[in-house]
Motif scaffolding. Sequence first.
Motif, PDB file in Angstrom:
ATOM      1  N   PHE A  94      14.083   2.073   2.365  1.00 47.52           N
ATOM      2  CA  PHE A  94      12.778   1.500   2.680  1.00 47.52           C
ATOM      3  C   PHE A  94      11.897   1.597   1.439  1.00 47.52           C
ATOM      4  O   PHE A  94      11.532   2.679   0.998  1.00 47.52           O
ATOM      5  N   GLU A  95      11.549   0.443   0.896  1.00 50.05           N
ATOM      6  CA  GLU A  95      10.802   0.381  -0.369  1.00 50.05           C
ATOM      7  C   GLU A  95       9.456  -0.291  -0.136  1.00 50.05           C
ATOM      8  O   GLU A  95       9.382  -1.336   0.528  1.00 50.05           O
ATOM      9  N   GLY A  96       8.380   0.298  -0.673  1.00 51.21           N
ATOM     10  CA  GLY A  96       7.067  -0.327  -0.556  1.00 51.21           C
ATOM     11  C   GLY A  96       5.962   0.616  -0.952  1.00 51.21           C
ATOM     12  O   GLY A  96       6.191   1.796  -1.225  1.00 51.21           O
ATOM     13  N   SER A  97       4.755   0.102  -0.972  1.00 53.73           N
ATOM     14  CA  SER A  97       3.600   0.900  -1.386  1.00 53.73           C
ATOM     15  C   SER A  97       3.259   1.936  -0.319  1.00 53.73           C
ATOM     16  O   SER A  97       3.808   1.927   0.789  1.00 53.73           O
ATOM     17  N   ILE A  98       2.319   2.816  -0.655  1.00 57.45           N
ATOM     18  CA  ILE A  98       1.993   3.908   0.258  1.00 57.45           C
ATOM     19  C   ILE A  98       1.259   3.383   1.496  1.00 57.45           C
ATOM     20  O   ILE A  98       0.572   2.364   1.453  1.00 57.45           O
ATOM     21  N   GLY A  99       1.455   4.094   2.605  1.00 56.82           N
ATOM     22  CA  GLY A  99       0.669   3.829   3.797  1.00 56.82           C
ATOM     23  C   GLY A  99       1.078   2.635   4.627  1.00 56.82           C
ATOM     24  O   GLY A  99       0.279   2.129   5.427  1.00 56.82           O
ATOM     25  N   ILE A 100       2.319   2.150   4.476  1.00 51.59           N
ATOM     26  CA  ILE A 100       2.745   1.004   5.285  1.00 51.59           C
ATOM     27  C   ILE A 100       3.787   1.396   6.325  1.00 51.59           C
ATOM     28  O   ILE A 100       4.349   0.524   6.999  1.00 51.59           O
ATOM     29  N   GLY A 101       4.050   2.700   6.462  1.00 50.01           N
ATOM     30  CA  GLY A 101       4.885   3.157   7.557  1.00 50.01           C
ATOM     31  C   GLY A 101       6.354   3.320   7.251  1.00 50.01           C
ATOM     32  O   GLY A 101       7.180   3.298   8.175  1.00 50.01           O
ATOM     33  N   LYS A 102       6.703   3.516   5.989  1.00 53.49           N
ATOM     34  CA  LYS A 102       8.117   3.683   5.652  1.00 53.49           C
ATOM     35  C   LYS A 102       8.700   4.938   6.302  1.00 53.49           C
ATOM     36  O   LYS A 102       9.774   4.902   6.901  1.00 53.49           O
ATOM     37  N   THR A 103       7.979   6.047   6.159  1.00 48.37           N
ATOM     38  CA  THR A 103       8.469   7.299   6.728  1.00 48.37           C
ATOM     39  C   THR A 103       8.471   7.234   8.255  1.00 48.37           C
ATOM     40  O   THR A 103       9.401   7.731   8.902  1.00 48.37           O
ATOM     41  N   HIS A 104       7.442   6.627   8.841  1.00 52.31           N
ATOM     42  CA  HIS A 104       7.398   6.452  10.297  1.00 52.31           C
ATOM     43  C   HIS A 104       8.665   5.756  10.782  1.00 52.31           C
ATOM     44  O   HIS A 104       9.337   6.234  11.712  1.00 52.31           O
TER      45      HIS A 104
END
Length: 249
Positions: A94-104
Amino acid sequence: MKTRLRQVEAGPDCPICGDTGWSPTGDEGRVSRCKCFLNARASRLLEAARIPPRYLNCEIATYKVDGNSTLSAARMAAEKFIERYPLDKTGLLFEGSIGIGKTHLAVATIKELIRRKGIPCLFYEYRELLKSIQNSYNSDVKTTELALLQPVFDTEVLLLDELGAIKPTDWVWDTVSFILNTRYNDNRTTLVTTNLSNEPALGAGPRSVMRADTLGDRIGERMRSRLHEMCRIVRMEGQDFRQRYRSAR
């Protein structure tokens, strides 16, 4: 004596299997694991998965896409992964900027693997893992590097959160290579989240000074290539949900 009699008279906790862990399937002489056994096993696996308290309520159903096509595609990729595992053991990055829910989304994925299929999973935050390994070199710490890494190597599914979050050193590169190569050679599934762009390393020099580090810069191009063999890339774009929440208040 009265207490013992009450315990005997209470009967089994599960009326379906009588606490044997096996229930009839309907076919003569055939049994399958009872739901009570599967639920108890899932509870044990969830407790052992090392999911931080902050993420315990993360679920696929509560992941909000808000009409964002990349987030919707990411949720679909997670659902397909859960459905197809273990026939398809390719992981997800899962790749992307902070705060978009990757870890969720990644945590929700391993929780569903545990609940639906009884798959042992482990969560490790990248910086915390490296710090723990470094601390093991201290003679006052009663553990070893191998003791810390063995669960990382052995778990059926590993979630490595925020890969590349610290500046690389030769030791960091060697450690990341050791972890990823061991899991790759053992054909074990790895889920990864990263805030870095999944781009190659550009190396040292004036051109690289003015740009943000990439995943290739932080873990090395050889390991970035290895990740491409181990995982499907899930690109996620959008505004930091924390900023959206603050703006709405």
